[in-house]
Scaffold this motif. Structure first.
Motif, PDB file in Angstrom:
ATOM      1  N   ALA A 419       0.832  -1.204   0.000  1.00  0.00           N
ATOM      2  CA  ALA A 419       0.000   0.000   0.000  1.00  0.00           C
ATOM      3  C   ALA A 419       0.870   1.259   0.000  1.00  0.00           C
ATOM      4  O   ALA A 419       0.567   2.239  -0.681  1.00  0.00           O
ATOM      5  N   ARG A 420       1.982   1.227   0.761  1.00  0.00           N
ATOM      6  CA  ARG A 420       2.840   2.399   0.833  1.00  0.00           C
ATOM      7  C   ARG A 420       3.528   2.646  -0.518  1.00  0.00           C
ATOM      8  O   ARG A 420       3.604   3.795  -0.967  1.00  0.00           O
ATOM      9  N   LEU A 421       3.995   1.602  -1.177  1.00  0.00           N
ATOM     10  CA  LEU A 421       4.632   1.774  -2.483  1.00  0.00           C
ATOM     11  C   LEU A 421       3.632   2.244  -3.523  1.00  0.00           C
ATOM     12  O   LEU A 421       3.949   3.050  -4.404  1.00  0.00           O
ATOM     13  N   ALA A 422       2.375   1.757  -3.414  1.00  0.00           N
ATOM     14  CA  ALA A 422       1.338   2.193  -4.341  1.00  0.00           C
ATOM     15  C   ALA A 422       1.088   3.702  -4.211  1.00  0.00           C
ATOM     16  O   ALA A 422       0.777   4.376  -5.203  1.00  0.00           O
ATOM     17  N   GLU A 423       1.217   4.226  -2.999  1.00  0.00           N
ATOM     18  CA  GLU A 423       1.049   5.665  -2.782  1.00  0.00           C
ATOM     19  C   GLU A 423       2.202   6.469  -3.372  1.00  0.00           C
ATOM     20  O   GLU A 423       2.013   7.566  -3.890  1.00  0.00           O
ATOM     21  N   LEU A 424       3.412   5.890  -3.285  1.00  0.00           N
ATOM     22  CA  LEU A 424       4.613   6.653  -3.625  1.00  0.00           C
ATOM     23  C   LEU A 424       5.004   6.575  -5.104  1.00  0.00           C
ATOM     24  O   LEU A 424       5.625   7.509  -5.622  1.00  0.00           O
ATOM     25  N   ILE A 425       4.661   5.489  -5.776  1.00  0.00           N
ATOM     26  CA  ILE A 425       5.193   5.270  -7.129  1.00  0.00           C
ATOM     27  C   ILE A 425       4.064   5.320  -8.160  1.00  0.00           C
ATOM     28  O   ILE A 425       3.031   4.725  -7.982  1.00  0.00           O
TER      29      ILE A 425
END
Length: 425
Positions: A419-425
């Motif tokens: 979820a965090r990578l989906a927000e950032l990339i």
């Protein structure tokens, strides 16, 4: 030993460039799928006779440029110099045009011509070809031009290309015109350039395409092909223009546009640019209603075009239209320290790939210290590094460190990372 090199004019496509090639191929494939065109994959080698019968024995391609050789059986084979003839051969061989069945197909791959290599013009070059069969009206001509226009807009090239349009009329129109053109030029034979003098006997319409300025000046008062078109050819051309006008596709009429292959008739067109110097044509084609019969089939109308990938890619780069994301090949680089962490890292990486199918994730291989791994992570261009040591692996945690920003490292549980990578990339 002497280091071997590629054949002159036949170039490697290296990893740093391949992403842009894939982007162009993907964009074209998606566009054509939306218009109902299906891909056909064709051989690189064909019987030499195919090109002699289709392109014409007195063209520069057949006379000077083809890579032709005899195989072990003594058969004459040729590396394909263009794709249309092979596509027609495939349609006929597999019975795909029977009963007037319409076909819309496309293909891509390398073509071969022994020319003087220069920027945007190589001995092995790649084309994307699009062909439509058993459709005789100007509407399919218009569709091909309109879909290419849509492609230029998607690639950010529409302001840099111009559509040039002409009609070569029917075979009868061209025969009548050829007689008068030859008479006109024969009276001025000594003022023609050497190539045009040779073409006057073998392929006089190609004189219209001469790049010699003196010959072009001489042609100013020559007979005009447009004056020889019969009612059928005029109606076809006017119908095409009306459809392009309705779709808002701008164009200019170029009465000297003839194309370099003998099989064209009625519609011919080129998309040209002034941003690449001498190599100005990026896409060209037209109607070739007689070719199917010429290659042994029943008469069938046909139209198509081909675009050179090298020139399109060069134009995309020249205009600064390379998508920003292509400059980065890696999103996340996973570094580990210790055997247990390395094993856990592979498990974490596959979980992330399951959760984020589009994620470009590189797992460090080959061991080394954190410092050496971070150097490789930075060199990869990744936006983030995932850091996994023995303690983190034991607790199913991982560090997330920005590599292109000053933000602080975050420590996350494995289940929180997608979820965090989906927000950032």
């Amino acid at each position: 030993m002497k280091t071997l090199q590629a054949v002159r004019g036949m170039n490697d496509i290296l990893p740093a460039d391949s992403a842009l090639w894939q982007y162009l191929e993907r964009t074209v494939a998606d566009l054509l799928r939306g218009y109902g065109y299906q891909q056909v994959r064709l051989p690189i080698v064909e019987p030499t006779e195919l090109f002699k019968r289709s392109i014409g024995e007195v063209t520069d391609i057949v006379e000077k440029e083809m890579y032709t050789f005899a195989d072990r059986n003594g058969d004459s084979l040729t590396l394909r110099p263009e794709g249309t003839a092979g596509c027609v051969r495939a349609m006929l061989e597999h019975g795909l045009l029977g009963g007037g069945m319409s076909q819309k197909v496309w293909y891509t791959g390398p073509m071969f011509r022994h020319e003087r290599p220069q920027k945007g013009r190589y001995r092995q070059f790649n084309q994307i070809g699009v062909e439509a069969f058993n459709l005789s009206g100007p509407d399919i001509d218009a569709e091909l031009i309109i879909l290419s226009w849509r492609l230029w807009k998607q690639l950010g090239l529409s302001e840099a290309v111009t559509l040039e349009l002409n009609s070569l009329g029917t075979a009868g129109d061209r025969a009548r015109y050829r007689d008068d053109l030859v008479s006109y030029l024969r009276e001025r034979f000594d003022r023609l350039d050497e190539d045009s003098q040779r073409r006057l006997e073998s392929n006089p319409l190609r004189v219209l395409d001469s790049k010699n300025p003196d010959t072009q000046a001489l042609l100013a008062d020559a007979p005009k092909l447009a004056d020889y078109l019969d009612e059928q050819a005029r109606a076809h051309f006017e119908g095409l223009r009306a459809l392009l006008d309705a779709a808002g596709v701008p164009y200019v009429i170029n009465p000297r546009l003839v194309r370099g292959l003998d099989y064209y008739g009625l519609t011919v067109f080129e998309w040209v640019t002034d941003r690449l110097g001498a190599q100005g044509t990026v896409c060209a084609g037209g109607r070739y209603d007689g070719l199917v019969e010429q290659l042994g089939g029943k008469p069938a109308p046909a139209v198509g075009f081909a675009m050179g990938m090298e020139r399109l890619l060069l134009l995309i780069d020249t205009l600064g239209q390379v998508p920003e994301e292509l400059a980065r090949q890696v999103d996340v680089y996973l570094v580990t320290l210790g055997d247990a962490a390395a094993t856990a890292g592979f498990r974490l990486a596959e979980q992330l790939r399951d959760s984020l199918p589009g994620l470009r994730l590189v797992v460090h291989c080959g061991g080394g210290s954190f410092k050496s791994q971070f150097k490789k992570a930075d060199k990869s261009g990744a936006l983030y590094a995932l850091i996994l040591g023995e303690n983190e692996a034991a607790e199913s945690k991982v560090g997330l460190k920005p590599l292109r920003a000053e933000s602080e490292q975050e420590n996350l549980g494995w289940h929180d990372v997608p979820a965090r990578l989906a927000e950032l990339i």
